[in-house]
Write an enzyme that holds these catalytic residues in place. Structure first.
Site, PDB file in Angstrom:
ATOM      1  N   GLY A  26       0.789  -1.238   0.000  1.00 23.11           N
ATOM      2  CA  GLY A  26       0.000   0.000   0.000  1.00 23.11           C
ATOM      3  C   GLY A  26       0.816   1.280   0.000  1.00 23.11           C
ATOM      4  N   GLU A  27       2.129   1.190   0.179  1.00 23.30           N
ATOM      5  CA  GLU A  27       2.926   2.418   0.326  1.00 23.30           C
ATOM      6  C   GLU A  27       3.204   3.087  -1.014  1.00 23.30           C
ATOM      7  OE1 GLU A  27       3.222   3.653   3.113  1.00 23.30           O
ATOM      8  OE2 GLU A  27       3.063   1.962   4.490  1.00 23.30           O
ATOM      9  N   GLY A  28       3.283   4.392  -0.972  1.00 21.46           N
ATOM     10  CA  GLY A  28       3.508   5.179  -2.184  1.00 21.46           C
ATOM     11  C   GLY A  28       4.984   5.308  -2.548  1.00 21.46           C
ATOM     12  N   PHE A  29       5.207   5.950  -3.670  1.00 23.99           N
ATOM     13  CA  PHE A  29       6.538   6.075  -4.273  1.00 23.99           C
ATOM     14  C   PHE A  29       7.564   6.711  -3.326  1.00 23.99           C
ATOM     15  CE2 PHE A  29       9.634   8.040  -7.168  1.00 23.99           C
ATOM     16  CZ  PHE A  29       9.820   7.058  -8.120  1.00 23.99           C
ATOM     17  N   HIS A 263       3.450  22.354  -3.830  1.00 23.70           N
ATOM     18  CA  HIS A 263       3.010  20.951  -3.957  1.00 23.70           C
ATOM     19  C   HIS A 263       1.687  20.816  -3.202  1.00 23.70           C
ATOM     20  CE1 HIS A 263       2.915  16.608  -2.516  1.00 23.70           C
ATOM     21  NE2 HIS A 263       2.499  16.637  -3.756  1.00 23.70           N
ATOM     22  N   ASP A 342       8.043  16.688 -11.771  1.00 23.28           N
ATOM     23  CA  ASP A 342       7.412  17.691 -10.906  1.00 23.28           C
ATOM     24  C   ASP A 342       8.320  18.029  -9.712  1.00 23.28           C
ATOM     25  OD1 ASP A 342       5.020  18.408 -12.099  1.00 23.28           O
ATOM     26  OD2 ASP A 342       3.772  17.004 -10.959  1.00 23.28           O
ATOM     27  N   THR A 359       5.273  12.706   2.024  1.00 22.13           N
ATOM     28  CA  THR A 359       6.651  12.305   1.724  1.00 22.13           C
ATOM     29  C   THR A 359       7.079  12.834   0.348  1.00 22.13           C
ATOM     30  OG1 THR A 359       5.903  10.164   0.869  1.00 22.13           O
ATOM     31  CG2 THR A 359       6.604  10.229   3.171  1.00 22.13           C
ATOM     32  N   PHE A 360       6.105  13.112  -0.503  1.00 26.83           N
ATOM     33  CA  PHE A 360       6.395  13.746  -1.796  1.00 26.83           C
ATOM     34  C   PHE A 360       7.036  15.117  -1.550  1.00 26.83           C
ATOM     35  CE2 PHE A 360       5.174  13.768  -6.376  1.00 26.83           C
ATOM     36  CZ  PHE A 360       5.442  15.093  -6.689  1.00 26.83           C
TER      37      PHE A 360
HETATM   38  C1  LIG Z   1      -1.774   8.603   2.908  1.00 24.88           C
HETATM   39  C2  LIG Z   1      -0.343   8.243   2.571  1.00 24.88           C
HETATM   40  O1  LIG Z   1       0.106   9.069   1.537  1.00 24.88           O
HETATM   41  C3  LIG Z   1       1.423   8.915   1.171  1.00 24.88           C
HETATM   42  O2  LIG Z   1       1.613   9.798   0.088  1.00 24.88           O
HETATM   43  P1  LIG Z   1       2.695  10.962   0.054  1.00 24.88           P
HETATM   44  O3  LIG Z   1       3.489  10.888   1.288  1.00 24.88           O
HETATM   45  O4  LIG Z   1       2.063  12.262  -0.252  1.00 24.88           O
HETATM   46  O5  LIG Z   1       3.584  10.684  -1.254  1.00 24.88           O
HETATM   47  P2  LIG Z   1       3.807   9.402  -2.134  1.00 24.88           P
HETATM   48  O6  LIG Z   1       4.212   8.280  -1.301  1.00 24.88           O
HETATM   49  O7  LIG Z   1       4.737   9.711  -3.214  1.00 24.88           O
HETATM   50  O8  LIG Z   1       2.403   9.091  -2.800  1.00 24.88           O
HETATM   51  C4  LIG Z   1       1.711  10.033  -3.544  1.00 24.88           C
HETATM   52  C5  LIG Z   1       1.674   9.708  -5.035  1.00 24.88           C
HETATM   53  O9  LIG Z   1       0.623  10.473  -5.624  1.00 24.88           O
HETATM   54  C6  LIG Z   1       1.051  11.078  -6.822  1.00 24.88           C
HETATM   55  N1  LIG Z   1       1.289  12.503  -6.569  1.00 24.88           N
HETATM   56  C7  LIG Z   1       1.158  13.181  -5.407  1.00 24.88           C
HETATM   57  N2  LIG Z   1       1.472  14.488  -5.566  1.00 24.88           N
HETATM   58  C8  LIG Z   1       1.806  14.642  -6.861  1.00 24.88           C
HETATM   59  C9  LIG Z   1       2.249  15.763  -7.626  1.00 24.88           C
HETATM   60  O10 LIG Z   1       2.407  16.873  -7.146  1.00 24.88           O
HETATM   61  N3  LIG Z   1       2.514  15.537  -8.937  1.00 24.88           N
HETATM   62  C10 LIG Z   1       2.374  14.318  -9.503  1.00 24.88           C
HETATM   63  N4  LIG Z   1       2.671  14.193 -10.782  1.00 24.88           N
HETATM   64  N5  LIG Z   1       1.968  13.228  -8.807  1.00 24.88           N
HETATM   65  C11 LIG Z   1       1.691  13.394  -7.502  1.00 24.88           C
HETATM   66  C12 LIG Z   1       2.375  10.409  -7.177  1.00 24.88           C
HETATM   67  O11 LIG Z   1       2.130   9.235  -7.883  1.00 24.88           O
HETATM   68  C13 LIG Z   1       2.939  10.085  -5.789  1.00 24.88           C
HETATM   69  O12 LIG Z   1       3.925   9.133  -5.807  1.00 24.88           O
HETATM   70  C14 LIG Z   1       1.663   7.492   0.730  1.00 24.88           C
HETATM   71  O13 LIG Z   1       3.035   7.256   0.532  1.00 24.88           O
HETATM   72  C15 LIG Z   1       1.242   6.534   1.784  1.00 24.88           C
HETATM   73  O14 LIG Z   1       1.378   5.239   1.286  1.00 24.88           O
HETATM   74  C16 LIG Z   1      -0.181   6.788   2.187  1.00 24.88           C
HETATM   75  O15 LIG Z   1      -1.036   6.447   1.095  1.00 24.88           O
END
Ligand SMILES: C[C@@H]1O[C@H](OP(=O)(O)OP(=O)(O)OC[C@H]2O[C@@H](n3cnc4c(=O)[nH]c(N)nc43)[C@H](O)[C@@H]2O)[C@@H](O)[C@H](O)[C@@H]1O
Length: 400
Positions: A26-29, A263, A342, A359-360
């Protein structure tokens, strides 16, 4: 500190071994990027102690946030693997298969202790224990253990064991040394279970500095910066050396391009972080105020919001001469690739505002620290509507 390149002389001491890892599906990038740093520091410590492990990079795929269903994506699509390799030796999973075949000798599935923390105390420890949930992910068919294995259906494991663990990278190092250092192809699943040894210390930053983006990402991002904002490394003072090992910037070296980056994390965050993020109108208000204060009328918006929300945001910007620009990419680019571009563009902005606990946004903070921006241009977040002065992100500044 001279922990680099020590591995060259140790290859002869011990037979080469592979450490493969995976993370909670379930974890994101960007959380996965953080877990990479923890595991890279496991491998670093094992190597420093004479164990000749190579880190196998888990292919990217089937991520919850990606709308295009993609899998088996290589790290080289997003990152400079040669650069990672200067911290600890790494290889793509496909190269691992070519070199060592489709079998894994042992999957070590990390889990917590069924009984929780004893007396509410956090003590570092590990023990092989009955599996709590691994049976949902691994199944024995004949004499082979089957599992996800990054969508490679031919891959299987000889064995699966569950390790209850409380601790950090060095705790996993101890566990591997004690019980599994004879294992040739070891896979550690649920690696997010371990923490960093010391968040934000030199080892954290060395692993992070080695995580440079791929040439394709940088070229696309730089082209966009140039075309959209007339931004380039010379004028922005963001030139860095080819090798992270001899790149060292001071705060204030970089000034950035003539634009504000925000962001704006939406989608699942609107539900899960409701109390800590603004409405679209509230975000527009804060963006407008900052743009006015900094005399920047170009806004680069990095977001996962849908077009309805983006149009809404644009309509609330005031004065209306603030231009909103996004990197749209195009159908040939993957969601992952666009998201890293981005981040690259945000890393070069004069000023950055992120989203609470995303974390983004955190990875953008780190890129800006690496490039040498003043901390006050980096560690900023959007506040929820009802709070004018919310607590700003912790300043995890770079150490060399
Ligand atoms: C609630 C939690 O959120 C956490 O998300 P968080 O830290 O924001 O950050 P990420 O782990 O990267 O997950 C968010 C994903 O959403 C898309 N995304 C988010 N913001 C942008 C943006 O500004 N531009 C683009 N192009 N894509 C975006 C992208 O695929 C990114 O990897 C997750 O890692 C955890 O697993 C959990 O779901």
């Amino acid at each position: 500190y001279n922990g680099v390149a020590q591995f060259d002389d140790q290859t002869s001491v011990q037979e080469k071994k592979y450490l493969i890892y995976d993370v909670n599906p379930g974890e994101g990038f960007n959380l996965r990027r953080d877990v990479y740093m923890r595991v890279a520091n496991v491998v670093r410590q094992l190597r420093e102690q004479g164990y000749n492990y190579i880190l196998v990079l888990p292919p990217w795929g089937n991520l919850y946030h990606w709308r295009k269903r993609e899998n088996k994506c290589k790290w080289s699509e997003f990152f400079d693997v040669e650069s990672l390799n200067l911290f600890v030796p790494v290889m793509e999973f496909e190269d691992f298969i070519k070199e060592a075949g489709h079998q894994i000798d042992l999957v070590l599935y990390l889990q917590s202790y069924a009984e929780g923390w004893q007396d509410g105390e956090f003590e570092m420890k590990f023990d092989i224990r009955p599996c709590i949930e691994a049976q949902h992910y691994y199944e024995k068919v004949g004499d082979k253990w089957r599992g996800m294995f990054f969508s490679y259906s031919e891959v299987w494991s000889h064995d699966v064991k569950c390790l209850s663990i409380q601790g950090q990278s060095s705790t996993l190092v101890d566990a591997i040394k004690k019980g599994f250092n004879e294992t040739y192809r070891l896979m550690v699943d649920r690696s997010e279970t371990i923490l960093h040894d010391h968040f934000g210390d030199i080892h954290y930053w060395r692993a992070r500095r080695s995580m440079r983006y791929s040439k394709a990402v940088i070229e696309m991002g730089d082209k966009f910066r140039h075309e959209a904002f007339n931004s380039n490394d010379i004028d922005d003072r963001t030139v860095i050396k080819d090798n992270w090992q001899n790149t060292e910037k001071k705060h204030g070296d970089a000034i950035g391009g003539n634009y504000l980056c925000v962001h704006l994390r939406r989608r699942d965050f609107v539900r899960s972080h409701k109390k800590n993020i603004p409405s679209i109108e509230g975000a527009a208000k804060q963006i407008s105020e900052t743009a006015k204060r900094l005399k920047l009328n170009q806004l680069f918006l990095s977001t996962d919001a849908d077009t309805v929300e983006i149009d809404e945001l644009a309509s609330f910007l005031s004065p209306s001469n603030i231009t909103l620009t996004r990197f749209e990419g195009g159908p040939q680019l993957s969601d992952g690739f666009i998201s890293v571009v981005d981040q690259w563009v945000c890393a070069h902005a004069k000023h950055f505002i992120g989203t609470h606990q995303s974390t983004f946004s955190f990875r953008i903070h780190e890129d800006r620290e690496i490039l040498g921006f003043l901390s006050e241009t980096t560690f900023n977040r959007l506040c929820p509507d009802h709070e004018n002065e919310c607590e700003q992100p912790a300043k995890w500044t770079i150490v060399y």
